[in-house]
Motif scaffolding. Structure first.
Motif, PDB file in Angstrom:
ATOM      1  N   ASP A  68       7.203  10.263  15.989  1.00 51.15           N
ATOM      2  CA  ASP A  68       6.244   9.598  16.885  1.00 51.15           C
ATOM      3  C   ASP A  68       6.121   8.108  16.562  1.00 51.15           C
ATOM      4  N   ARG A  69       5.974   7.820  15.281  1.00 47.23           N
ATOM      5  CA  ARG A  69       5.763   6.423  14.900  1.00 47.23           C
ATOM      6  C   ARG A  69       7.053   5.617  15.039  1.00 47.23           C
ATOM      7  N   ALA A  70       8.189   6.298  14.854  1.00 45.57           N
ATOM      8  CA  ALA A  70       9.471   5.604  15.088  1.00 45.57           C
ATOM      9  C   ALA A  70       9.541   5.166  16.549  1.00 45.57           C
ATOM     10  N   LYS A  71       9.128   6.079  17.444  1.00 42.47           N
ATOM     11  CA  LYS A  71       9.214   5.754  18.871  1.00 42.47           C
ATOM     12  C   LYS A  71       8.240   4.641  19.263  1.00 42.47           C
ATOM     13  N   LYS A  72       7.132   4.564  18.545  1.00 41.32           N
ATOM     14  CA  LYS A  72       6.167   3.482  18.800  1.00 41.32           C
ATOM     15  C   LYS A  72       6.583   2.175  18.114  1.00 41.32           C
ATOM     16  N   GLY A  73       7.683   2.201  17.393  1.00 43.85           N
ATOM     17  CA  GLY A  73       8.122   0.977  16.704  1.00 43.85           C
ATOM     18  C   GLY A  73       7.416   0.735  15.386  1.00 43.85           C
ATOM     19  N   GLU A  74       6.714   1.753  14.891  1.00 44.04           N
ATOM     20  CA  GLU A  74       5.949   1.557  13.651  1.00 44.04           C
ATOM     21  C   GLU A  74       6.723   1.936  12.384  1.00 44.04           C
ATOM     22  N   LEU A  75       7.863   2.585  12.564  1.00 45.09           N
ATOM     23  CA  LEU A  75       8.680   2.944  11.391  1.00 45.09           C
ATOM     24  C   LEU A  75       9.686   1.829  11.144  1.00 45.09           C
ATOM     25  N   LEU A  76       9.457   1.058  10.100  1.00 46.78           N
ATOM     26  CA  LEU A  76      10.284  -0.121   9.862  1.00 46.78           C
ATOM     27  C   LEU A  76      11.519   0.180   9.014  1.00 46.78           C
ATOM     28  N   GLU A  77      11.326   1.032   8.003  1.00 46.87           N
ATOM     29  CA  GLU A  77      12.436   1.345   7.110  1.00 46.87           C
ATOM     30  C   GLU A  77      12.259   2.760   6.553  1.00 46.87           C
ATOM     31  N   ALA A  78      13.340   3.300   6.073  1.00 45.86           N
ATOM     32  CA  ALA A  78      13.268   4.557   5.319  1.00 45.86           C
ATOM     33  C   ALA A  78      14.335   4.491   4.235  1.00 45.86           C
ATOM     34  N   PHE A  79      14.015   5.045   3.071  1.00 47.92           N
ATOM     35  CA  PHE A  79      15.027   5.080   2.010  1.00 47.92           C
ATOM     36  C   PHE A  79      14.800   6.269   1.085  1.00 47.92           C
ATOM     37  N   GLY A  80      15.890   6.693   0.474  1.00 52.65           N
ATOM     38  CA  GLY A  80      15.818   7.758  -0.514  1.00 52.65           C
ATOM     39  C   GLY A  80      15.880   7.176  -1.913  1.00 52.65           C
ATOM     40  N   THR A  81      15.354   7.929  -2.882  1.00 50.82           N
ATOM     41  CA  THR A  81      15.437   7.496  -4.280  1.00 50.82           C
ATOM     42  C   THR A  81      15.911   8.663  -5.141  1.00 50.82           C
ATOM     43  N   GLY A  82      16.756   8.338  -6.109  1.00 51.80           N
ATOM     44  CA  GLY A  82      17.231   9.374  -7.022  1.00 51.80           C
ATOM     45  C   GLY A  82      18.126   8.730  -8.060  1.00 51.80           C
ATOM     46  N   SER A  89       0.862  -1.166   0.000  1.00 52.39           N
ATOM     47  CA  SER A  89       0.000   0.000   0.000  1.00 52.39           C
ATOM     48  C   SER A  89       0.909   1.231   0.000  1.00 52.39           C
ATOM     49  N   VAL A  90       0.781   2.081  -1.015  1.00 55.81           N
ATOM     50  CA  VAL A  90       1.640   3.268  -1.121  1.00 55.81           C
ATOM     51  C   VAL A  90       0.780   4.520  -0.958  1.00 55.81           C
ATOM     52  N   GLU A  91       1.183   5.373  -0.054  1.00 55.33           N
ATOM     53  CA  GLU A  91       0.460   6.630   0.139  1.00 55.33           C
ATOM     54  C   GLU A  91       1.354   7.803  -0.246  1.00 55.33           C
ATOM     55  N   GLU A  92       0.865   8.637  -1.148  1.00 54.38           N
ATOM     56  CA  GLU A  92       1.543   9.907  -1.443  1.00 54.38           C
ATOM     57  C   GLU A  92       0.729  10.971  -0.717  1.00 54.38           C
ATOM     58  N   ARG A  93       1.305  11.522   0.320  1.00 49.56           N
ATOM     59  CA  ARG A  93       0.536  12.460   1.152  1.00 49.56           C
ATOM     60  C   ARG A  93       1.463  13.354   1.963  1.00 49.56           C
ATOM     61  N   HIS A  94       0.871  14.336   2.645  1.00 51.36           N
ATOM     62  CA  HIS A  94       1.623  15.129   3.609  1.00 51.36           C
ATOM     63  C   HIS A  94       2.108  14.210   4.729  1.00 51.36           C
ATOM     64  N   ILE A  95       3.372  14.309   5.082  1.00 53.61           N
ATOM     65  CA  ILE A  95       3.903  13.572   6.241  1.00 53.61           C
ATOM     66  C   ILE A  95       4.630  14.585   7.102  1.00 53.61           C
ATOM     67  N   SER A  96       4.205  14.723   8.322  1.00 51.83           N
ATOM     68  CA  SER A  96       4.932  15.661   9.185  1.00 51.83           C
ATOM     69  C   SER A  96       6.135  14.944   9.776  1.00 51.83           C
ATOM     70  N   ILE A  97       7.154  15.709  10.066  1.00 47.90           N
ATOM     71  CA  ILE A  97       8.338  15.126  10.688  1.00 47.90           C
ATOM     72  C   ILE A  97       7.971  14.607  12.084  1.00 47.90           C
ATOM     73  N   GLN A  98       6.982  15.246  12.699  1.00 46.86           N
ATOM     74  CA  GLN A  98       6.500  14.789  14.006  1.00 46.86           C
ATOM     75  C   GLN A  98       5.933  13.369  13.900  1.00 46.86           C
ATOM     76  N   GLU A  99       5.151  13.127  12.862  1.00 49.97           N
ATOM     77  CA  GLU A  99       4.588  11.782  12.666  1.00 49.97           C
ATOM     78  C   GLU A  99       5.696  10.743  12.549  1.00 49.97           C
ATOM     79  N   VAL A 100       6.731  11.058  11.786  1.00 48.30           N
ATOM     80  CA  VAL A 100       7.827  10.106  11.591  1.00 48.30           C
ATOM     81  C   VAL A 100       8.492   9.785  12.931  1.00 48.30           C
TER      82      VAL A 100
END
Lengths: 355, 355
Positions: free
Chosen positions: B287-301, B274-285
């Motif tokens: 917060d969810r990292a601290k809850k263990g919900e952020l599994l991975e992050a990567f850049g593309t270019g 499931s891919v979401e293109e949306r506003h993401i606040s840095i706070q959300e990232v």
């Protein structure tokens, strides 16, 4: 002077024949001043040489990542025929601020001014004497490393070129029509709007071309956040004369700190005007215009010095300022400042530098 | 091909000896493709000639007003030794969008691609075959009128240069540390953040250099208005894999519409994510990292293709993502996309163009 190598040309260019026909920025003088920067050597290799092309590796950073800054200055002839510069120290100081923001080396301001003075001595005959004309001076700094990764250049080229110019606006000293831009944004705080970086100007071309197509000389930029507050005009800062005070946008971090702006504020204050540097919404300008409280508006900048604004268009609502005629204060400021610049009025500020 | 003049060099450069030691963007191939634009002639004078310096009048607009755009692409060698380009039509299409925003002429995309293909045929031996290496391609368009007034150039030079490259990050395919920038701003809607204009990159150098000094590879830009929402990383778009979805900032008008971004979104969707293109606040990232919900992050270019993100620093609060190790999905996407690019995986999308 001992640090600047001078190479003379054997053949001078043909100069303009009629100063009345000079336009802006199309003809260049006989010489160019250049110097180079390397971290281990600092600014070095200062020279004045015949005006010539710059030859660069196509990978040079300046072509790709816009690491480039510039200044605009003018030289005038005094009534005694001496070249005069207007506050050149301020320009070179601002260039160092621009450099800092773009991670470029601080300019050797002393050497740059020395180079400019030597250049002017050599090119004195290029300075037109006719009222409204001058020798426009363009100091520029560009990043020249041939490297495609995104990082600041190690090596830089600084150069000064000069061009005899007539009035900036083809209309001469007459009110200009300004279009208030609501779609595109010039700058925001945290960006580069408060320095003279090339990219600011590239970003402005689409909006200013569209305005020109509609019959306007320039655009008036609003702030990039709320799109309410007045920032600056394409190539000028802007002033509004209301009943009670002369108002200009404060330096918010996204507005260019104009040297002409600063000088006009000084002249206004010393003439007893109340000057406010503050947020001005475009709504306030239109509201007060309709109430008859907006008496005059003018732009300030090196190229045009002072330029009366006669018409403002905001979302197709149009106001005419002072019946689209040059206002009394606008004219007074123009005459006072150009008088100082050309040495025709006593310069109690020490702004004018005799070469 | 009939429209492109080819001038061969009599002496080829010495090529790199060890593809393992290739760095990014320091060595250039034997040839350059160039063409010129004039309003009355359109794009003309297309040629391939020995790589050489560009010689320009110092008054050329590109040095002063940043009217310059570029693209980044890569050529790979297929297992059969054929040069492969990845979605080159998308790059040239985006270059035309960049041109429109900077009031430059629309690219002749067909002729540009034809020029690139001819260039690659001639320079095939420069394409490194080692895993992780490629031939980096840099199409560039610059404004060359020697005119100091602020207006769009009439004449333009388009060129393509190429450089054999290794991994973009000196660390190779390993997680990078990213610093969340809170002082400086990259772009706002209405500006030029959604096109590849030189000025965007110049504006980023101060922040990225400061981040490097602190030990970070790149900065993560927040939106210029609220300074809350994630935009992009220095040279990449960014993706976050949360428990339930892979999320990337939507194209808000100030974010570069990455071709790698678009391709990865397609691959993810086709893999059932499931891919979401949306506003993401840095706070959300955070917060969810601290809850263990952020599994991975990567850049593309284009430069790095896919780059795992291991560390994020926001106002000196630091989160570690996936124990600072390359995540499983990140690796899968990297392998899938580079597999298509290098012709090692069946390209059902028709993205890869054989030369």
């Amino acid at each position: 002077m001992s640090n600047i190598t001078i190479t003379k040309t054997s053949e001078l260019k043909k100069k303009y024949e009629d100063a009345n026909k000079l336009v802006f920025g199309e003809m260049y003088t006989d010489y160019i001043f250049t110097m180079r920067y390397l971290p281990e050597k600092g600014w070095h290799d200062a020279q004045i040489k015949p005006y010539e092309n710059i030859s660069l590796n196509p990978a040079s950073l300046v072509f790709h990542y816009g690491q480039e800054i510039f200044e605009g200055m003018k030289a005038y002839l005094s009534p005694n025929g001496e070249p005069l510069l207007f506050r050149p120290d301020e320009n070179f100081k601002r260039m160092s601020s621009s450099a800092e923001r773009l991670k470029m080396p601080k300019l050797d301001e002393k050497l740059a001014l020395e180079g400019l003075c030597e250049l002017l001595k050599l090119e004195k005959d290029w300075i037109p004497a006719l009222e409204g004309t001058s020798l426009y001076i363009r100091p520029t700094m560009i990043a020249v490393d041939p490297y495609l990764g995104l990082k600041p250049s190690q090596e830089y080229l600084f150069f000064i070129i000069m061009s005899p110019v007539g009035a900036y606006y083809a209309t001469g000293f007459n009110p200009v029509k300004i279009y208030v831009e609501t779609k595109y944004v010039r700058a925001v705080p945290g960006g580069t709007g408060n320095v003279k970086a090339g990219g600011n100007y590239a970003a402005s071309l689409l909006a200013s071309s569209a305005a020109k197509d509609k019959g306007y000389s320039q655009v008036l930029w609003l702030d990039g956040i709320e799109r309410k507050y007045i920032e600056e005009v394409g190539a000028m800062n802007i002033f509004f004369r209301f009943n009670d005070a002369v108002v200009t946008p404060e330096l918010s971090g996204s507005i260019l700190p104009g040297i002409t702006r600063k000088s006009i504020i000084q002249l206004l204050k010393d003439d007893g005007y109340s000057v406010e540097e503050r947020h001005i919404s475009i709504q306030e300008v239109f509201d007060r215009a309709k109430k008859g409280e907006l008496l005059e508006a003018f732009g300030t900048g090196t190229a045009a010095v002072v330029s009366p604004v006669g018409i403002l268009n905001w979302n197709d609502e149009v106001i005419e300022i002072n019946e689209n005629k040059t206002g009394e204060l606008t004219l007074k400021m123009f005459k006072h400042l150009t008088g100082i610049q050309t040495g025709q009025i006593d310069d109690k500020y020490g702004w004018s530098l005799k070469i």
